[in-house]
Design a protein around this motif. Structure first.
Motif, PDB file in Angstrom:
ATOM      1  N   PRO A  27     -33.404 -31.011   3.221  1.00 19.54           N
ATOM      2  CA  PRO A  27     -32.769 -32.323   3.175  1.00 19.54           C
ATOM      3  C   PRO A  27     -31.264 -32.230   2.931  1.00 19.54           C
ATOM      4  O   PRO A  27     -30.809 -31.387   2.171  1.00 19.54           O
ATOM      5  CB  PRO A  27     -33.462 -33.024   2.013  1.00 19.54           C
ATOM      6  CG  PRO A  27     -33.990 -31.941   1.151  1.00 19.54           C
ATOM      7  CD  PRO A  27     -34.256 -30.771   2.060  1.00 19.54           C
ATOM      8  N   HIS A  40     -30.054 -41.240  -0.737  1.00 19.74           N
ATOM      9  CA  HIS A  40     -30.965 -40.892   0.356  1.00 19.74           C
ATOM     10  C   HIS A  40     -30.586 -39.531   0.922  1.00 19.74           C
ATOM     11  O   HIS A  40     -29.434 -39.120   0.869  1.00 19.74           O
ATOM     12  CB  HIS A  40     -30.904 -41.943   1.469  1.00 19.74           C
ATOM     13  CG  HIS A  40     -31.344 -43.288   1.036  1.00 19.74           C
ATOM     14  ND1 HIS A  40     -32.662 -43.626   0.895  1.00 19.74           N
ATOM     15  CD2 HIS A  40     -30.628 -44.376   0.677  1.00 19.74           C
ATOM     16  CE1 HIS A  40     -32.755 -44.869   0.486  1.00 19.74           C
ATOM     17  NE2 HIS A  40     -31.532 -45.349   0.341  1.00 19.74           N
ATOM     18  N   TYR A  42     -31.403 -36.840   4.467  1.00 17.51           N
ATOM     19  CA  TYR A  42     -31.868 -36.868   5.854  1.00 17.51           C
ATOM     20  C   TYR A  42     -32.044 -35.449   6.366  1.00 17.51           C
ATOM     21  O   TYR A  42     -31.664 -34.479   5.725  1.00 17.51           O
ATOM     22  CB  TYR A  42     -30.910 -37.671   6.737  1.00 17.51           C
ATOM     23  CG  TYR A  42     -29.519 -37.086   6.862  1.00 17.51           C
ATOM     24  CD1 TYR A  42     -29.181 -36.281   7.939  1.00 17.51           C
ATOM     25  CD2 TYR A  42     -28.532 -37.370   5.919  1.00 17.51           C
ATOM     26  CE1 TYR A  42     -27.912 -35.750   8.064  1.00 17.51           C
ATOM     27  CE2 TYR A  42     -27.252 -36.842   6.032  1.00 17.51           C
ATOM     28  CZ  TYR A  42     -26.959 -36.041   7.103  1.00 17.51           C
ATOM     29  OH  TYR A  42     -25.693 -35.508   7.230  1.00 17.51           O
ATOM     30  N   CYS A  54     -36.907 -38.778   7.493  1.00 16.66           N
ATOM     31  CA  CYS A  54     -38.109 -38.002   7.151  1.00 16.66           C
ATOM     32  C   CYS A  54     -38.281 -36.883   8.159  1.00 16.66           C
ATOM     33  O   CYS A  54     -38.152 -37.095   9.368  1.00 16.66           O
ATOM     34  CB  CYS A  54     -39.351 -38.887   7.178  1.00 16.66           C
ATOM     35  SG  CYS A  54     -39.303 -40.249   6.034  1.00 16.66           S
ATOM     36  N   ARG A  55     -38.600 -35.699   7.681  1.00 16.83           N
ATOM     37  CA  ARG A  55     -38.811 -34.550   8.569  1.00 16.83           C
ATOM     38  C   ARG A  55     -39.866 -34.829   9.637  1.00 16.83           C
ATOM     39  O   ARG A  55     -39.666 -34.499  10.809  1.00 16.83           O
ATOM     40  CB  ARG A  55     -39.165 -33.331   7.723  1.00 16.83           C
ATOM     41  CG  ARG A  55     -39.253 -32.062   8.484  1.00 16.83           C
ATOM     42  CD  ARG A  55     -39.642 -30.906   7.539  1.00 16.83           C
ATOM     43  NE  ARG A  55     -39.399 -29.638   8.168  1.00 16.83           N
ATOM     44  CZ  ARG A  55     -38.340 -28.879   7.970  1.00 16.83           C
ATOM     45  NH1 ARG A  55     -37.422 -29.246   7.119  1.00 16.83           N
ATOM     46  NH2 ARG A  55     -38.205 -27.746   8.614  1.00 16.83           N
ATOM     47  N   ASP A  57     -40.534 -37.497  11.173  1.00 21.14           N
ATOM     48  CA  ASP A  57     -40.006 -38.367  12.224  1.00 21.14           C
ATOM     49  C   ASP A  57     -39.366 -37.564  13.349  1.00 21.14           C
ATOM     50  O   ASP A  57     -39.370 -37.982  14.508  1.00 21.14           O
ATOM     51  CB  ASP A  57     -38.990 -39.359  11.653  1.00 21.14           C
ATOM     52  CG  ASP A  57     -39.637 -40.416  10.789  1.00 21.14           C
ATOM     53  OD1 ASP A  57     -40.876 -40.574  10.854  1.00 21.14           O
ATOM     54  OD2 ASP A  57     -38.907 -41.091  10.037  1.00 21.14           O
TER      55      ASP A  57
END
Length: 70
Positions: A27, A40, A42, A54-55, A57
């Motif tokens: 992340p 947050h 990504y 989110c991974r 996604d």
């Protein structure tokens, strides 16, 4: 815990600079235009530069090159 600046934040990036294969990085902490941490994180594909919160996604259609999913 509230963080107002980017100082001291580290990323856990999973890349292998010895190869040109696409990988998923993250992340990665997200910062606003003032440099403040948003709270947050990504993920980014190094092959097609697609980013997702989110991974999974990236796996489910976000990543165009299928980087890191072999």
């Amino acid at each position: 815990m509230s963080m107002k600046t980017s100082a001291g934040l580290q990323t856990s990036v999973t890349t292998d600079e010895s190869t040109d294969e696409a990988r998923i990085e993250g992340p990665i902490p997200e910062f606003d235009k003032h440099g403040d941490y948003t709270g947050h994180d990504y993920f980014r594909c190094t092959g097609c530069d697609v980013e997702a919160m989110c991974r999974p996604d990236l796996r489910e259609g976000g990543c165009r090159c299928n980087g890191g999913w072999s």
